[in-house]
Design a protein around this motif. Structure first.
Motif, PDB file in Angstrom:
ATOM      1  N   PRO A 145       0.828  -1.226   0.000  1.00 50.63           N
ATOM      2  CA  PRO A 145       0.000   0.000   0.000  1.00 50.63           C
ATOM      3  C   PRO A 145       0.855   1.266   0.000  1.00 50.63           C
ATOM      4  O   PRO A 145       0.512   2.251  -0.675  1.00 50.63           O
ATOM      5  N   GLN A 146       1.972   1.243   0.736  1.00 53.78           N
ATOM      6  CA  GLN A 146       2.856   2.409   0.763  1.00 53.78           C
ATOM      7  C   GLN A 146       3.525   2.646  -0.585  1.00 53.78           C
ATOM      8  O   GLN A 146       3.708   3.795  -1.005  1.00 53.78           O
ATOM      9  N   LEU A 147       3.882   1.570  -1.270  1.00 52.26           N
ATOM     10  CA  LEU A 147       4.490   1.715  -2.595  1.00 52.26           C
ATOM     11  C   LEU A 147       3.497   2.310  -3.587  1.00 52.26           C
ATOM     12  O   LEU A 147       3.855   3.177  -4.387  1.00 52.26           O
ATOM     13  N   VAL A 148       2.270   1.832  -3.537  1.00 45.91           N
ATOM     14  CA  VAL A 148       1.231   2.352  -4.434  1.00 45.91           C
ATOM     15  C   VAL A 148       0.989   3.824  -4.136  1.00 45.91           C
ATOM     16  O   VAL A 148       0.875   4.655  -5.049  1.00 45.91           O
ATOM     17  N   GLN A 149       0.927   4.158  -2.861  1.00 47.94           N
ATOM     18  CA  GLN A 149       0.710   5.560  -2.485  1.00 47.94           C
ATOM     19  C   GLN A 149       1.894   6.427  -2.886  1.00 47.94           C
ATOM     20  O   GLN A 149       1.727   7.547  -3.382  1.00 47.94           O
ATOM     21  N   ALA A 150       3.108   5.900  -2.704  1.00 51.49           N
ATOM     22  CA  ALA A 150       4.310   6.663  -3.044  1.00 51.49           C
ATOM     23  C   ALA A 150       4.393   6.943  -4.534  1.00 51.49           C
ATOM     24  O   ALA A 150       4.879   7.997  -4.952  1.00 51.49           O
ATOM     25  N   ALA A 151       3.911   6.010  -5.357  1.00 47.14           N
ATOM     26  CA  ALA A 151       3.959   6.190  -6.807  1.00 47.14           C
ATOM     27  C   ALA A 151       3.188   7.422  -7.248  1.00 47.14           C
ATOM     28  O   ALA A 151       3.504   8.033  -8.282  1.00 47.14           O
ATOM     29  N   GLY A 152       2.189   7.797  -6.476  1.00 50.24           N
ATOM     30  CA  GLY A 152       1.392   8.979  -6.824  1.00 50.24           C
ATOM     31  C   GLY A 152       1.882  10.260  -6.192  1.00 50.24           C
ATOM     32  O   GLY A 152       1.300  11.315  -6.403  1.00 50.24           O
ATOM     33  N   HIS A 153       2.952  10.174  -5.408  1.00 45.17           N
ATOM     34  CA  HIS A 153       3.511  11.350  -4.741  1.00 45.17           C
ATOM     35  C   HIS A 153       5.021  11.409  -4.970  1.00 45.17           C
ATOM     36  O   HIS A 153       5.811  11.000  -4.113  1.00 45.17           O
ATOM     37  N   PRO A 154       5.434  11.908  -6.139  1.00 46.88           N
ATOM     38  CA  PRO A 154       6.851  11.891  -6.514  1.00 46.88           C
ATOM     39  C   PRO A 154       7.791  12.613  -5.549  1.00 46.88           C
ATOM     40  O   PRO A 154       8.978  12.311  -5.514  1.00 46.88           O
ATOM     41  N   GLY A 155       7.272  13.539  -4.782  1.00 51.06           N
ATOM     42  CA  GLY A 155       8.146  14.293  -3.877  1.00 51.06           C
ATOM     43  C   GLY A 155       8.285  13.686  -2.508  1.00 51.06           C
ATOM     44  O   GLY A 155       9.077  14.182  -1.685  1.00 51.06           O
ATOM     45  N   SER A 156       7.567  12.615  -2.249  1.00 53.10           N
ATOM     46  CA  SER A 156       7.556  12.038  -0.903  1.00 53.10           C
ATOM     47  C   SER A 156       8.841  11.254  -0.615  1.00 53.10           C
ATOM     48  O   SER A 156       9.546  10.822  -1.525  1.00 53.10           O
ATOM     49  N   THR A 157       9.101  11.063   0.682  1.00 53.62           N
ATOM     50  CA  THR A 157      10.272  10.290   1.104  1.00 53.62           C
ATOM     51  C   THR A 157      10.178   8.846   0.625  1.00 53.62           C
ATOM     52  O   THR A 157      11.174   8.249   0.193  1.00 53.62           O
ATOM     53  N   ALA A 158       8.972   8.280   0.694  1.00 52.41           N
ATOM     54  CA  ALA A 158       8.767   6.898   0.259  1.00 52.41           C
ATOM     55  C   ALA A 158       9.052   6.744  -1.230  1.00 52.41           C
ATOM     56  O   ALA A 158       9.635   5.742  -1.666  1.00 52.41           O
ATOM     57  N   PHE A 159       8.666   7.736  -2.028  1.00 56.08           N
ATOM     58  CA  PHE A 159       8.919   7.682  -3.468  1.00 56.08           C
ATOM     59  C   PHE A 159      10.416   7.703  -3.748  1.00 56.08           C
ATOM     60  O   PHE A 159      10.921   6.916  -4.557  1.00 56.08           O
ATOM     61  N   VAL A 160      11.128   8.612  -3.086  1.00 53.30           N
ATOM     62  CA  VAL A 160      12.576   8.708  -3.285  1.00 53.30           C
ATOM     63  C   VAL A 160      13.258   7.404  -2.879  1.00 53.30           C
ATOM     64  O   VAL A 160      14.139   6.886  -3.582  1.00 53.30           O
TER      65      VAL A 160
END
Length: 322
Positions: free
Chosen positions: A34-49
């Motif tokens: 779920p965190q990966l899916v959410q991070a994919a939609g938020h390019p600036g987030s720590t999880a995305f990086v």
């Protein structure tokens, strides 16, 4: 491809997909699906990086490097008719690493310096291996290769004692620029390997038999050697020398899918990719926040494997690559 080969292909593909997902989630910070899916939609987030700027390029690089090293090992074994012939044990990878370091010190202005110097190092060792009597004796070949490897490792340590840039043979810190280089070099080499695999089957026959039917033995041998060298030094140019992948994977593959190189090489490509990814993922998660380099992990895995291979194979003569 036999029915059993199909099952093994399916199994290694499943392992590849599962390990890739785990590698994307695992690390200093665990990221669930779920965190990966959410991070994919938020390019600036720590999880995305973390997932897509740090872990994903590392995953892709390890997949391509593992596949390249495994195929390089299979090609070298076909040419030398030696089941433990591999760029790392024959000194090609260490020579490429040494020349790469030398280029960094002497030719810092040269575009594409790392790859070009790694190729020069690989060619130097290849010429040494094929210019003497080592080709006629599998024991002599390995002894010469081990001596070359030790020589270039020693020279690298001597040269790097006063150098700021030292290769650590790890995927840590792999950037998208590194990954792009690995993808371009690796994909080109792997496509070439898939196209030339029928030639590897020709080398199961003696040179005289091939000449009698009009097969250009020297062209085949040097094409496969240069392709295997290219695959190995392309990995070394980006991440450094990583041992034993080219020994472990093709020898296991022969037991699983047979000795036909048209089946063996594609399977080795997939299995090598999985092994490298698994080793790198384990290395960076087993002692978080520190990590064990991919080269160290493969040395721990590959060293005992070679010992077992030699002991159970009753020497080189009991372990045909055919």
């Amino acid at each position: 491809m036999t029915k059993n080969s199909g099952w093994w292909y399916g199994g290694v593909i499943v392992l590849l997909l599962a390990t890739s997902v785990i590698a994307l989630m695992a690390g200093t910070t665990w990221l669930g699906l779920p965190q990966l899916v959410q991070a994919a939609g938020h390019p600036g987030s720590t999880a995305f990086v973390t997932a897509f700027s740090l872990r994903l390029p590392r995953i892709l690089s390890s997949l391509i490097c593992g596949g390249s090293l495994a195929v390089a090992g299979a090609l070298f074994q076909a040419v030398f008719r030696n089941p433990i012939a591999d760029p790392s044990i024959l000194g090609i990878s260490s020579a490429a690493d040494f020349f790469k370091l030398g280029g960094a010190l002497l030719l810092p202005w040269l575009p594409g310096r790392n790859w070009l110097m790694a190729v020069v190092g690989g060619l130097v060792v290849l010429i040494i291996l094929t210019s003497g009597r080592a080709l006629a004796d599998p024991y002599r070949l390995i002894i010469v290769g081990v001596a070359l490897d030790a020589t270039f490792v020693g020279l690298q340590q001597l040269l790097s004692s006063g150098a700021a840039q030292v290769s650590h043979s790890t995927f840590n810190g792999t950037t998208w620029a590194d990954t792009t280089t690995v993808l371009i070099l690796g994909v080109l080499g792997l496509i070439g390997a898939l196209l030339l695999t029928p030639w590897a089957n020709y080398l199961k026959l003696t040179d005289s038999a091939l000449k009698n039917v009009g097969v250009p033995v020297s062209v085949i041998r040097w094409s496969l050697l240069l392709l295997g060298m290219y695959l190995a030094v392309s990995v070394t140019a980006v991440v450094g020398a990583i041992p034993f992948v080219g020994i472990v994977v093709p020898n296991v593959a022969r037991r699983l899918v047979g000795h036909d190189y048209q089946t063996l090489v594609p399977f080795s490509m997939l299995a090598g990719a999985w092994l490298m990814l698994a080793a790198d993922t384990l290395g960076r998660t087993v002692i978080v926040p520190s990590e064990i380099s991919a080269a160290t992990m493969m040395a721990v895995i590959g060293g005992p494997f070679v010992i077992i291979l030699l002991q159970r194979g009753r020497g080189f003569h009991g372990m045909s690559t055919r």
